[in-house]
Design a protein around this motif. Structure first.
Motif, PDB file in Angstrom:
ATOM      1  N   LYS A   1       1.032  -1.448  -0.226  1.00  0.00           N
ATOM      2  CA  LYS A   1       0.171  -0.654   0.352  1.00  0.00           C
ATOM      3  C   LYS A   1       1.138   1.714   0.020  1.00  0.00           C
ATOM      4  O   LYS A   1       0.709   1.763  -0.999  1.00  0.00           O
ATOM      5  CB  LYS A   1      -1.268  -0.551   0.926  1.00  0.00           C
ATOM      6  N   THR A   2       1.728   1.489   0.920  1.00  0.00           N
ATOM      7  CA  THR A   2       3.017   2.313   0.619  1.00  0.00           C
ATOM      8  C   THR A   2       3.744   2.966  -0.436  1.00  0.00           C
ATOM      9  O   THR A   2       3.597   4.255  -0.498  1.00  0.00           O
ATOM     10  CB  THR A   2       3.491   2.229   2.197  1.00  0.00           C
ATOM     11  N   PHE A   3       4.097   1.767  -0.703  1.00  0.00           N
ATOM     12  CA  PHE A   3       4.267   1.902  -3.011  1.00  0.00           C
ATOM     13  C   PHE A   3       3.342   2.206  -3.909  1.00  0.00           C
ATOM     14  O   PHE A   3       3.378   3.076  -4.150  1.00  0.00           O
ATOM     15  CB  PHE A   3       4.943   0.410  -2.651  1.00  0.00           C
ATOM     16  N   ARG A   4       2.488   2.005  -3.077  1.00  0.00           N
ATOM     17  CA  ARG A   4       1.671   1.887  -4.921  1.00  0.00           C
ATOM     18  C   ARG A   4       0.722   3.382  -4.781  1.00  0.00           C
ATOM     19  O   ARG A   4       1.073   4.488  -5.264  1.00  0.00           O
ATOM     20  CB  ARG A   4       0.185   0.901  -4.313  1.00  0.00           C
ATOM     21  N   ASP A   5       0.711   4.097  -2.998  1.00  0.00           N
ATOM     22  CA  ASP A   5       0.534   5.438  -2.741  1.00  0.00           C
ATOM     23  C   ASP A   5       1.747   6.475  -2.475  1.00  0.00           C
ATOM     24  O   ASP A   5       0.951   8.124  -2.425  1.00  0.00           O
ATOM     25  CB  ASP A   5       0.029   5.326  -1.564  1.00  0.00           C
ATOM     26  N   LYS A   6       2.755   5.715  -3.256  1.00  0.00           N
ATOM     27  CA  LYS A   6       4.220   6.543  -2.983  1.00  0.00           C
ATOM     28  C   LYS A   6       4.066   7.763  -2.135  1.00  0.00           C
ATOM     29  O   LYS A   6       4.463   8.418  -2.017  1.00  0.00           O
ATOM     30  CB  LYS A   6       4.027   7.503  -4.229  1.00  0.00           C
ATOM     31  N   LYS A   7       3.705   6.790  -0.152  1.00  0.00           N
ATOM     32  CA  LYS A   7       4.036   7.577   0.757  1.00  0.00           C
ATOM     33  C   LYS A   7       5.296   6.708   1.543  1.00  0.00           C
ATOM     34  O   LYS A   7       6.242   6.283   0.964  1.00  0.00           O
ATOM     35  CB  LYS A   7       3.055   6.795   1.347  1.00  0.00           C
ATOM     36  N   ASP A   8       5.292   7.967   2.312  1.00  0.00           N
ATOM     37  CA  ASP A   8       7.277   7.789   3.209  1.00  0.00           C
ATOM     38  C   ASP A   8       8.320   7.549   2.265  1.00  0.00           C
ATOM     39  O   ASP A   8       8.924   7.065   2.346  1.00  0.00           O
ATOM     40  CB  ASP A   8       6.871   7.061   4.017  1.00  0.00           C
ATOM     41  N   GLY A   9       8.089   8.613   0.728  1.00  0.00           N
ATOM     42  CA  GLY A   9       9.482   8.803  -0.041  1.00  0.00           C
ATOM     43  C   GLY A   9       9.693   7.010  -0.300  1.00  0.00           C
ATOM     44  O   GLY A   9      10.582   6.394  -0.717  1.00  0.00           O
ATOM     45  N   CYS A  10       8.805   6.097  -0.558  1.00  0.00           N
ATOM     46  CA  CYS A  10       8.651   4.790  -1.002  1.00  0.00           C
ATOM     47  C   CYS A  10       9.200   4.858  -2.703  1.00  0.00           C
ATOM     48  O   CYS A  10       7.881   5.429  -3.461  1.00  0.00           O
ATOM     49  CB  CYS A  10       7.370   3.726  -0.559  1.00  0.00           C
ATOM     50  N   ILE A  11       9.929   4.019  -3.067  1.00  0.00           N
ATOM     51  CA  ILE A  11      10.350   3.877  -4.280  1.00  0.00           C
ATOM     52  C   ILE A  11      10.759   2.769  -4.368  1.00  0.00           C
ATOM     53  O   ILE A  11      10.584   2.180  -5.420  1.00  0.00           O
ATOM     54  CB  ILE A  11      11.449   5.101  -4.613  1.00  0.00           C
ATOM     55  N   LYS A  12      12.099   1.861  -4.073  1.00  0.00           N
ATOM     56  CA  LYS A  12      12.351   0.784  -3.544  1.00  0.00           C
ATOM     57  C   LYS A  12      12.098  -0.476  -2.656  1.00  0.00           C
ATOM     58  O   LYS A  12      12.663   0.336  -1.705  1.00  0.00           O
ATOM     59  CB  LYS A  12      13.349   0.329  -4.456  1.00  0.00           C
ATOM     60  N   VAL A  13      11.340  -1.415  -3.037  1.00  0.00           N
ATOM     61  CA  VAL A  13      10.781  -2.096  -1.560  1.00  0.00           C
ATOM     62  C   VAL A  13      12.109  -3.249  -1.192  1.00  0.00           C
ATOM     63  O   VAL A  13      11.919  -4.016  -2.352  1.00  0.00           O
ATOM     64  CB  VAL A  13      10.020  -2.239  -1.312  1.00  0.00           C
TER      65      VAL A  13
END
Length: 391
Positions: free
Chosen positions: A374-386
């Motif tokens: 969800k974080t990656f999909r929503d581009k939250k918390d500066g998420c680019i690659k997990v």
């Protein structure tokens, strides 16, 4: 074992599932030491890819340690550290012999289903629907690897998992995208999308001789990464008209090469075609949002090339084919022939020409996977690659 499993749109769970076993003499089993969430996984998460079934194990960016091999596997032995390409290839069919590994004729176990949708069946993929083989993915503690004599590549002990994990998909995908763009020395290359594949396309464009790289997105963290690590000029499509700015920046000629690293889920902005795409998808009257492809066709210079690593699912409409034809453009696309690039790109990492770890923003365990989707999909918390480590 524990694994991240798909149970429907926006429903990813950490489940306990059966451990994989050797099913054929050319199989290998690996203990997963690192895996990642890919932008393509979001098409599954958002429910756009047909052929998913509840309980399917997700993930196609995987590496680990070999713990068991079938009797016909001669290139691997227990204890080897390997990266596993996301597509599964036999190495012997017409297409594999031509180096077109993602088009393998033998590995899609549900080829008849794929033929009905696409006319022909591409290769099987890990964790990516029953239309593409129904293979369990690698966001798990263990993974069965078919055709193990062909796929996995052994990696040097001196390299960390994070330095080599992205050979499984996004580094080769970005490189093939730049290669497909047919970049000539000094070319101006415009790249839509500064997610992980876009970031590697930027790096690869420079490696292939670009004179100028222009990166397009609207997420500040992605644009900053493109500037800092990719030395690209950047444009925020929320702030400027991309076609107008590209026209102005190239003295009216347009970029020589354009790369669509976005694909089916283009951001919905205020442009009429984008709003129409969103409305059609909401009413189940359309399958894709091809705003970026349309924009690239209109922006690319006459006689230029468009490379499309971005994944599309079904049927596109309102694509300006008149402009495409009359401008004499070339379009090159396709799932990545990952196997072709494993050795040369590994050599680049060993030589220090590219450090793939720059894209990693989040590190976690499998138990954090459902929330990180969800974080990656929503581009939250500066998420680019997990990157996730099952251990």
């Amino acid at each position: 074992m524990k694994a991240l499993c798909w149970h429907g749109k926006h429903d990813v769970r950490l489940d306990t599932v059966d451990d994989p076993k050797l099913l054929h003499a050319n199989d290998a089993i690996i203990k997963v030491t690192a895996c990642a969430i890919c932008g393509s996984d979001l098409h599954l998460y958002d429910g756009f890819m047909p052929g998913m079934e509840s309980g399917d194990v997700l993930g196609h960016e995987t590496m680990g340690e070999v713990i068991e091999v079938g009797r016909d596997v001669t290139n691997l032995r227990p204890g080897d550290r390997v990266v596993v390409p996301f597509n599964i290839s036999c190495g012997e069919c017409f297409f594999c012999q031509k180096g077109m590994f993602s088009l393998c004729d033998r590995t899609n176990r549900n080829a008849d289903v794929a033929r009905k949708a696409m006319g022909h069946a591409p290769a099987g993929l890990f964790g990516y629907s029953h239309m593409l083989g129904g293979y369990a993915g690698g966001q798990a503690e263990y993974l069965r690897v078919p055709y193990a004599n062909v796929g996995p590549i052994k990696v040097p002990d001196e390299l960390t998992d994070e330095q080599v994990l992205f050979l499984s998909d996004i580094f080769p995908t970005g490189y093939m995208a730049a290669e497909n763009a047919q970049i000539e020395p000094g070319d101006t290359v415009a790249i839509w999308g500064c997610g992980p594949v876009g970031q590697f396309a930027i790096q690869s464009a420079w490696l292939l001789g670009a004179g100028r790289v222009i990166a397009i997105d609207n997420v500040p963290e992605r644009l900053a990464m493109a500037e800092r690590h990719g030395h690209a000029e950047t444009l925020n499509f929320d702030e400027v008209s991309i076609p107008e700015m590209l026209f102005e920046m190239t003295d009216g000629r347009g970029p020589d090469r354009c790369i669509d690293a976005v694909g089916t889920e283009a951001h919905v902005d205020a442009s009429p075609d984008s709003l129409l795409d969103a409305a059609k998808k909401a009413m189940m009257l359309g399958t894709d949002r091809p705003h970026v492809l349309r924009e690239a066709i209109m922006a690319c210079r006459k006689g230029g090339t468009i490379s499309m690593p971005g994944v599309y699912v079904g049927f596109l409409d309102k694509v300006p084919m008149g402009a495409f034809m009359n401008k004499g453009l070339t379009l090159k696309t396709g799932q990545t022939h990952t196997h072709r690039y494993l050795k040369p790109l590994l050599d680049m990492v060993v030589q220090g020409k590219v450090d793939p770890t720059f894209v990693i923003t989040h590190r976690a365990g499998l138990e954090d996977g459902p929330e990180l989707y969800k974080t990656f999909r929503d581009k939250k918390d500066g998420c680019i690659k997990v990157v996730m480590k099952p251990a």
